[in-house]
Design an enzyme around this catalytic site. Structure first.
Site, PDB file in Angstrom:
ATOM      1  N   CYS A 195       0.809  -1.219   0.000  1.00  0.00           N
ATOM      2  CA  CYS A 195       0.000   0.000   0.000  1.00  0.00           C
ATOM      3  C   CYS A 195       0.841   1.268   0.000  1.00  0.00           C
ATOM      4  O   CYS A 195       0.338   2.337  -0.355  1.00  0.00           O
ATOM      5  CB  CYS A 195      -0.989  -0.001   1.153  1.00  0.00           C
ATOM      6  SG  CYS A 195      -0.229  -0.177   2.755  1.00  0.00           S
ATOM      7  N   HIS A 196       2.123   1.158   0.335  1.00  0.00           N
ATOM      8  CA  HIS A 196       2.994   2.338   0.278  1.00  0.00           C
ATOM      9  C   HIS A 196       3.168   2.834  -1.150  1.00  0.00           C
ATOM     10  O   HIS A 196       3.590   3.956  -1.365  1.00  0.00           O
ATOM     11  CB  HIS A 196       4.358   2.043   0.916  1.00  0.00           C
ATOM     12  CG  HIS A 196       5.140   0.999   0.207  1.00  0.00           C
ATOM     13  ND1 HIS A 196       4.861  -0.357   0.319  1.00  0.00           N
ATOM     14  CD2 HIS A 196       6.198   1.097  -0.641  1.00  0.00           C
ATOM     15  CE1 HIS A 196       5.715  -1.034  -0.426  1.00  0.00           C
ATOM     16  NE2 HIS A 196       6.540  -0.172  -1.023  1.00  0.00           N
TER      17      HIS A 196
END
Length: 108
Positions: free
Chosen positions: A57-58
């Site tokens: 998700c980064h």
């Protein structure tokens, strides 16, 4: 359980973002067939299991390259560090260089 299904679909798209690339929340929503739900993609990323759960998700940022101010796994400094570790470049103002590092996903 509609939220759970949406989140799972968002995670499936985000798992496809290659190392060294980023996608915007809106791009993920469009790839899911939900073009008006970018904000919900943000909710999904906030609730995701992160890299430990196989969801990078980064790699999801705002369309202008800004990082999420409340990055769920340690703040924007951690998000930037993770992206830099993958070779993602930043502009002088701290935004991701979207012209160079935006994932060009095939939609058809």
């Amino acid at each position: 359980m509609a939220e759970s299904s949406f989140f799972s679909r968002a995670y499936d798209v985000v798992r496809q973002i290659p190392e060294g690339k980023v996608a915007s929340y809106g791009q993920v929503a469009r790839l899911m067939g939900e073009p008006r739900r970018a904000r919900y993609v943000g909710y999904a990323m906030h609730a995701s299991p992160g890299m430990e759960g196989g969801v990078p998700c980064h790699r999801v940022v705002f369309k202008d390259g800004r990082l999420a101010g409340g990055y769920a796994f340690g703040g924007p400094g951690v998000q930037r560090s993770l992206l830099e570790g993958e070779g993602v470049g930043f502009l002088a103002d701290g935004r991701v260089d979207m012209a160079r590092f935006c994932w060009e996903a095939l939609t058809d």
